[in-house]
Enzyme design. Structure first.
Site, mmCIF file in Angstrom:
data_model
loop_
_atom_site.group_PDB
_atom_site.id
_atom_site.type_symbol
_atom_site.label_atom_id
_atom_site.label_comp_id
_atom_site.label_asym_id
_atom_site.label_seq_id
_atom_site.Cartn_x
_atom_site.Cartn_y
_atom_site.Cartn_z
ATOM 1 N N SER A 1 3.131 -2.074 10.411
ATOM 2 C CA SER A 1 4.576 -2.086 10.680
ATOM 3 C C SER A 1 5.240 -3.428 10.374
ATOM 4 O O SER A 1 6.135 -3.860 11.098
ATOM 5 C CB SER A 1 4.857 -1.644 12.121
ATOM 6 O OG SER A 1 4.414 -0.301 12.313
ATOM 7 N N GLU B 1 -7.129 4.625 7.417
ATOM 8 C CA GLU B 1 -6.922 6.025 7.023
ATOM 9 C C GLU B 1 -8.073 6.564 6.170
ATOM 10 O O GLU B 1 -8.144 7.769 5.922
ATOM 11 C CB GLU B 1 -5.571 6.166 6.289
ATOM 12 C CG GLU B 1 -4.403 6.072 7.260
ATOM 13 C CD GLU B 1 -3.099 5.592 6.649
ATOM 14 O OE1 GLU B 1 -2.957 5.600 5.414
ATOM 15 O OE2 GLU B 1 -2.206 5.197 7.422
ATOM 16 N N GLU C 1 -5.659 -5.095 10.508
ATOM 17 C CA GLU C 1 -4.703 -4.010 10.692
ATOM 18 C C GLU C 1 -5.024 -3.249 11.974
ATOM 19 O O GLU C 1 -5.834 -2.309 11.957
ATOM 20 C CB GLU C 1 -4.760 -3.044 9.513
ATOM 21 C CG GLU C 1 -4.359 -3.664 8.189
ATOM 22 C CD GLU C 1 -3.680 -2.630 7.299
ATOM 23 O OE1 GLU C 1 -2.545 -2.859 6.895
ATOM 24 O OE2 GLU C 1 -4.289 -1.589 7.033
ATOM 25 N N GLY D 1 2.758 -1.158 4.292
ATOM 26 C CA GLY D 1 2.819 0.269 3.980
ATOM 27 C C GLY D 1 4.256 0.712 3.767
ATOM 28 O O GLY D 1 4.843 0.487 2.707
ATOM 29 N N ASN E 1 0.871 -1.178 0.000
ATOM 30 C CA ASN E 1 0.000 0.000 0.000
ATOM 31 C C ASN E 1 0.906 1.225 0.000
ATOM 32 O O ASN E 1 1.476 1.572 1.026
ATOM 33 C CB ASN E 1 -0.905 -0.034 1.247
ATOM 34 C CG ASN E 1 -1.728 1.232 1.390
ATOM 35 O OD1 ASN E 1 -1.831 2.038 0.455
ATOM 36 N ND2 ASN E 1 -2.324 1.415 2.565
ATOM 37 N N TRP E 2 1.030 1.846 -1.159
ATOM 38 C CA TRP E 2 1.967 2.979 -1.285
ATOM 39 C C TRP E 2 1.393 4.277 -0.713
ATOM 40 O O TRP E 2 2.096 5.287 -0.647
ATOM 41 C CB TRP E 2 2.346 3.182 -2.758
ATOM 42 C CG TRP E 2 3.195 2.086 -3.317
ATOM 43 C CD1 TRP E 2 3.653 0.966 -2.672
ATOM 44 C CD2 TRP E 2 3.705 2.002 -4.661
ATOM 45 N NE1 TRP E 2 4.409 0.204 -3.524
ATOM 46 C CE2 TRP E 2 4.461 0.807 -4.756
ATOM 47 C CE3 TRP E 2 3.593 2.806 -5.800
ATOM 48 C CZ2 TRP E 2 5.102 0.408 -5.932
ATOM 49 C CZ3 TRP E 2 4.233 2.411 -6.971
ATOM 50 C CH2 TRP E 2 4.978 1.227 -7.031
ATOM 51 N N LYS E 3 0.104 4.268 -0.376
ATOM 52 C CA LYS E 3 -0.540 5.477 0.178
ATOM 53 C C LYS E 3 -0.270 6.676 -0.745
ATOM 54 O O LYS E 3 -0.208 6.498 -1.950
ATOM 55 C CB LYS E 3 -0.063 5.707 1.620
ATOM 56 C CG LYS E 3 -0.193 4.427 2.464
ATOM 57 C CD LYS E 3 -0.022 4.640 3.931
ATOM 58 C CE LYS E 3 -0.171 3.286 4.636
ATOM 59 N NZ LYS E 3 -0.211 3.396 6.088
ATOM 60 N N HIS F 1 -9.662 0.943 4.710
ATOM 61 C CA HIS F 1 -8.386 1.155 5.409
ATOM 62 C C HIS F 1 -8.629 2.159 6.543
ATOM 63 O O HIS F 1 -9.446 3.071 6.406
ATOM 64 C CB HIS F 1 -7.339 1.687 4.424
ATOM 65 C CG HIS F 1 -5.965 1.718 5.013
ATOM 66 N ND1 HIS F 1 -5.561 2.720 5.859
ATOM 67 C CD2 HIS F 1 -4.919 0.862 4.903
ATOM 68 C CE1 HIS F 1 -4.319 2.467 6.251
ATOM 69 N NE2 HIS F 1 -3.900 1.344 5.680
ATOM 70 N N GLY G 1 2.020 2.358 10.687
ATOM 71 C CA GLY G 1 2.937 3.485 10.512
ATOM 72 C C GLY G 1 3.602 3.935 11.798
ATOM 73 O O GLY G 1 4.209 4.988 11.843
HETATM 74 P P1 PGA Z 1 2.632 0.297 7.667
HETATM 75 O O1 PGA Z 1 1.200 0.503 6.970
HETATM 76 O O2 PGA Z 1 3.207 -0.990 7.135
HETATM 77 O O3 PGA Z 1 3.434 1.503 7.249
HETATM 78 O O4 PGA Z 1 2.391 0.231 9.137
HETATM 79 C C1 PGA Z 1 0.331 -0.576 6.775
HETATM 80 C C2 PGA Z 1 -0.946 -0.087 6.136
HETATM 81 O O5 PGA Z 1 -1.349 1.049 6.384
HETATM 82 O O6 PGA Z 1 -1.602 -0.808 5.372
#
Ligand code: PGA
Length: 255
Positions: free
Chosen positions: A217, A91, A173, A238, A9-11, A89, A179
């Site tokens: 993470s 976010e 998640e 991520g 997931n490159w966001k 997600h 993150g």
């Molecule tokens: P992260 O993000 O690996 O940077 O914790 C995971 C995600 O948001 O899917």
């Protein structure tokens, strides 16, 4: 035997050009038997199709077309050749429609369990494989509500998946691990993924053998331990998916 799956997931990171060179950096290192997809930004997405890795979107809208400023429909994604889509997600969720929760970005995009359900259905009807993300915040965990929160997210997100759920992937998640560098202990992640599978067995038996990913993470250092757990079928990655060597190492850990 469920096939391991790793999704990056490159966001809101990487231009089309940067994305292309990242893909070039790891695509020769996807182990046999491991499925791999990346979710770039909408702008980069068309430039990454046909480059040797499956491509997913980070969000979609359930109506085909119309006066929905800012949105891209599942139909449009499907026509463009997109094969995966993240749904719910943390976010993009509005956490049960409330916008006053303390977790910063959580409330910005107002995705609810109900709209997640509509999106999952829209994706499946267009042959896109949705990744329904579920997980509790730190205050929900500390309050002992983890299972209740996940149950609610599953029942809303899968409310319209009856008969079309075979290609739906669930990603556990925990919001507090995304993150933050703080990974959920592999035993606990496996326990919650097992809880999700038990819920599927009881409520959506046709989905009981669907894949369940862990996200939050995941790094080269902890991926092998997480993926070795029986209920964890891969990862939603991520930060570590933005580096070719780290992502390749995580892919290898899933093999
Ligand atoms: P992260 O993000 O690996 O940077 O914790 C995971 C995600 O948001 O899917």
């Amino acid at each position: 035997m469920r096939q391991p799956l790793v999704i990056g997931n490159w966001k809101m990171n990487l231009s089309a050009e940067e994305g292309q060179s990242l893909v070039e950096g790891f695509r020769g290192r996807i182990p046999d038997g491991v499925e791999c997809a990346i979710c770039p930004t909408m702008l980069a997405l068309p430039h990454l199709l046909g480059k040797g890795v499956m491509v997913g979107a980070q969000y979609c809208f359930w109506v085909d077309s119309g006066a929905y400023t800012s949105q891209v429909s599942a139909t449009m994604l499907s026509e463009a050749g997109v094969s995966w889509c993240l749904v719910g997600h943390s976010e993009t969720r509005g956490r049960f429609g409330k916008s006053d929760l303390p977790e910063g970005l959580l409330s910005h995009f107002h995705e609810t369990d109900e709209t997640c359900g509509l999106k999952v259905e829209a994706c499946r009807r267009r042959d896109i494989r949705p990744v329904l993300c579920v997980g509790e915040t730190i205050s929900e965990r500390n309050g002992g509500h983890t299972e209740k929160v996940i149950e609610t997210q599953l029942s809303g997100g899968l409310a319209k998946a009856e008969g079309i759920g075979s290609e739906v992937v669930i990603a556990y998640e925990p919001v507090w691990a995304i993150g933050t560098g703080e990974t959920c202990d592999s035993e606990e992640a496996d326990r919650v993924c097992g809880f999700i599978r038990a819920w599927l067995r009881d409520h959506k038996p046709e989905m009981a053998e669907n894949r369940i990913l862990y996200g939050g993470s995941v790094k080269p250092e902890n991926a092998a331990e997480l993926f070795a757990r029986p209920e964890i079928d891969g990862g939603l990655i991520g930060g570590a998916s933005l580096n070719a060597d780290d992502f390749a190492a995580i892919l290898l850990a899933a093999a």
